[in-house]
Design a protein around this motif. Structure first.
Motif, short mmCIF file in Angstrom:
data_model
loop_
_atom_site.label_atom_id
_atom_site.label_comp_id
_atom_site.label_asym_id
_atom_site.label_seq_id
_atom_site.Cartn_x
_atom_site.Cartn_y
_atom_site.Cartn_z
N ARG A 106 74.77 16.72 36.78
CA ARG A 106 75.16 15.58 37.59
C ARG A 106 74.23 14.40 37.36
N THR A 145 71.94 6.69 52.44
CA THR A 145 73.02 7.17 51.59
C THR A 145 74.40 6.74 52.11
N ALA A 178 77.47 7.68 40.46
CA ALA A 178 77.01 8.06 41.81
C ALA A 178 77.60 7.10 42.83
N HIS A 211 80.90 15.77 45.60
CA HIS A 211 79.88 16.81 45.80
C HIS A 211 80.47 18.18 46.13
N HIS A 236 73.20 12.30 56.57
CA HIS A 236 72.83 11.57 55.36
C HIS A 236 72.68 10.08 55.63
N GLY A 283 73.95 18.39 44.59
CA GLY A 283 73.38 17.06 44.39
C GLY A 283 72.23 17.12 43.41
N CYS A 318 82.35 11.50 50.01
CA CYS A 318 81.32 12.44 49.55
C CYS A 318 81.94 13.73 49.01
N ALA A 340 73.19 20.59 39.05
CA ALA A 340 72.43 19.44 39.52
C ALA A 340 71.91 18.60 38.35
#
Length: 479
Positions: A298, A215, A328, A235, A201, A263, A231, A295
């Motif tokens: 989120r 990211t 986020a 996630h 990522h 995600g 993360c 998703a």
């Protein structure tokens, strides 16, 4: 023979070095350290094979079901990825395949099974993409030995053990009975850290090593990194736990973690559901639908909007829309941000129900208006010209993404006389890629029957759009 003067030798050496640097100004990758370059994977090869996820599922059924239909499980099956990979190979050659495949199916890269786009000859191990063993065989990383001295392009070390004793790395402590005699357990703090995820990522240009998908860097520079929220804490948990981690910086308890890897890529979940329905796999279709719903939830939980009127000379002169990234742990959007589309649709309506401002709407072809305000990046090639393709992008001319726990202000001018109030309607909308780009990519799939054979569709579908947040306010035109 007369020896050349020292000054001449120095002059010759400087010129030779200068010529070499001018010929190839980019950072070089050590082929001995990274034999699969431009993928920066390493493999401690022994006499053992990697383990298929179905085998892991026999002892870990819940984790296996959570992994099924996840972005990790379907990483290699993504048709947009295959179309993009095929275009890259046509543009710059087969070496492009390894930098992409290293993250989408790392085991198949080190074993040499897959070297290009397409799925027709892929084994079940390769098709598993980022499988159980792809993560739990990771012994360490080489983030600080890469050409850029940061995580990039699968800078991980795979070490599955030997035929005599398999090794699996994870967050659990080693103990009696761990692995049930099939493998040994090795406690790995790396597996609770963002550094594990960073290998894939953090995507850099294969030649220049300039960041394309930032990211990891976005997280590292933000509040979540400082608060020790990684993360996995957002996630690999349910939606409510994700909100709590983001709102309070409380780490989840051991029992709250799940192998969802959920995600914002709702489009691929929808395609997975179509493929599962076509093949008659009702269980996988239900799993894909659940992950699609997660998703979307989120996305809708990640942001907030604030609408702020700006007055000059006792008249309403501007509307400032503040887009807030409230949950986020990285920027919004993140990863290939020059392809993502996050934008504001803004409408102002007066007391006579007349529209006095309209921007960010779509036409009948799904195209955005020319005055749209996109929260994205603009890529440039080596000549500083606009570029979209990842292999061509070397720098960015603009970055309007929203940092974690930060915001972006976007201003809209209004020319309004005194009188009744006006109504401001704002929507923050998200689409994973521009429809023209999607059409170009999917039209270049190596297997022309891919969409119909796997997903049961004969044409490129209209890309779904998610409203991340909507807000309406009524503002007096004077104060």
């Amino acid at each position: 023979m007369k020896r050349p003067a020292l000054s001449f030798l120095l002059f010759l050496l400087v010129n030779l070095v200068g010529t070499a640097l001018a010929a190839d100004p980019y950072m070089q990758t050590d082929p001995l350290l990274y034999p699969y370059a431009p993928s920066l994977l390493q493999w401690e090869k022994t006499d053992t094979d990697f383990v298929e996820p179905e085998t892991c599922g026999a002892c870990h059924p819940q984790k296996y079901r959570e992994w099924q239909g996840s972005m990790h499980a379907i990483a290699l099956k993504d048709p947009i990825y295959h179309g993009e990979l095929n275009l890259a190979i046509q543009a710059i050659g087969p070496e492009a395949a390894r930098v992409c495949l290293g993250c989408h199916t790392p085991i198949a890269v080190v074993t040499g099974e897959i070297k290009g786009p397409g799925l027709t000859k892929a084994s079940s191990m390769a098709l598993a993409g980022v499988s159980c063993d792809a993560c739990h065989s990771i012994k360490g990383h080489t983030h600080w030995q890469t050409p850029s001295h940061q995580p990039e392009n699968t800078s991980a070390i795979l070490s599955p053990g030997t035929a005599a004793i398999l090794t699996k790395y994870g967050p659990l402590k080693s103990g009696d009975g761990c692995g049930a005699g099939f493998h040994q357990c090795i406690e790995s703090p790396l597996h609770t850290s963002t550094d594990l995820c960073a290998s894939c990522h953090q995507v850099l240009n294969y030649k220049t090593h300039t960041p394309l998908g930032l990211t990891y860097q976005e997280w590292k520079s933000g509040a979540y990194s400082v608060a020790n929220i990684h993360c996995q804490d957002c996630h690999m948990v349910e939606i409510d736990t994700f909100k709590q981690s983001a709102d309070t910086f409380r780490k989840p308890t051991k029992g709250e973690y799940r192998h969802y890897f959920n995600g914002a890529n709702f489009l691929l979940y929808e395609l997975t559901r179509l493929a599962a329905e076509k093949s008659g796999d009702e269980s996988l279709a239900a799993i894909a639908l659940k992950k699609y719903t997660m998703a979307v939830e989120r996305l809708q939980a990640a942001t907030d909007l604030e609408i702020i009127p700006i007055f000059r000379d006792h008249r309403l002169a501007e509307i400032k829309v503040r887009v807030k990234n409230i949950r986020a742990g990285h920027n919004l959007p993140t990863s290939v941000t020059n392809l993502r589309q996050v934008w504001l649709e803004v409408t102002a309506i007066d007391a006579q129900n007349q529209t006095i401002l309209s921007t960010g709407s779509l036409n009948a072809h799904g195209e955005l208006s020319s005055d749209v305000r996109l929260l994205n990046t603009l890529g440039q090639d080596s000549s500083l010209c606009f570029a979209v393709d990842p292999w061509a992008v070397e720098t960015f001319s603009k970055n309007d993404t929203v940092p974690p726990k930060g915001y972006r202000d976007i201003h809209y001018g209004l020319s309004v006389e005194r009188g009744d109030p006006i109504t401001i309607e704002v929507a923050l909308r998200y689409r994973q890629v521009d429809p023209h780009v999607a059409k170009k990519i999917l039209s270049n799939l190596p297997d022309k029957g891919h969409l119909e054979r796997i997903y049961g569709i004969t044409e490129i579908p209209q890309l779904p759009i998610i409203d991340m947040r909507r807000k309406t306010v009524v503002i007096n035109k004077t104060h």
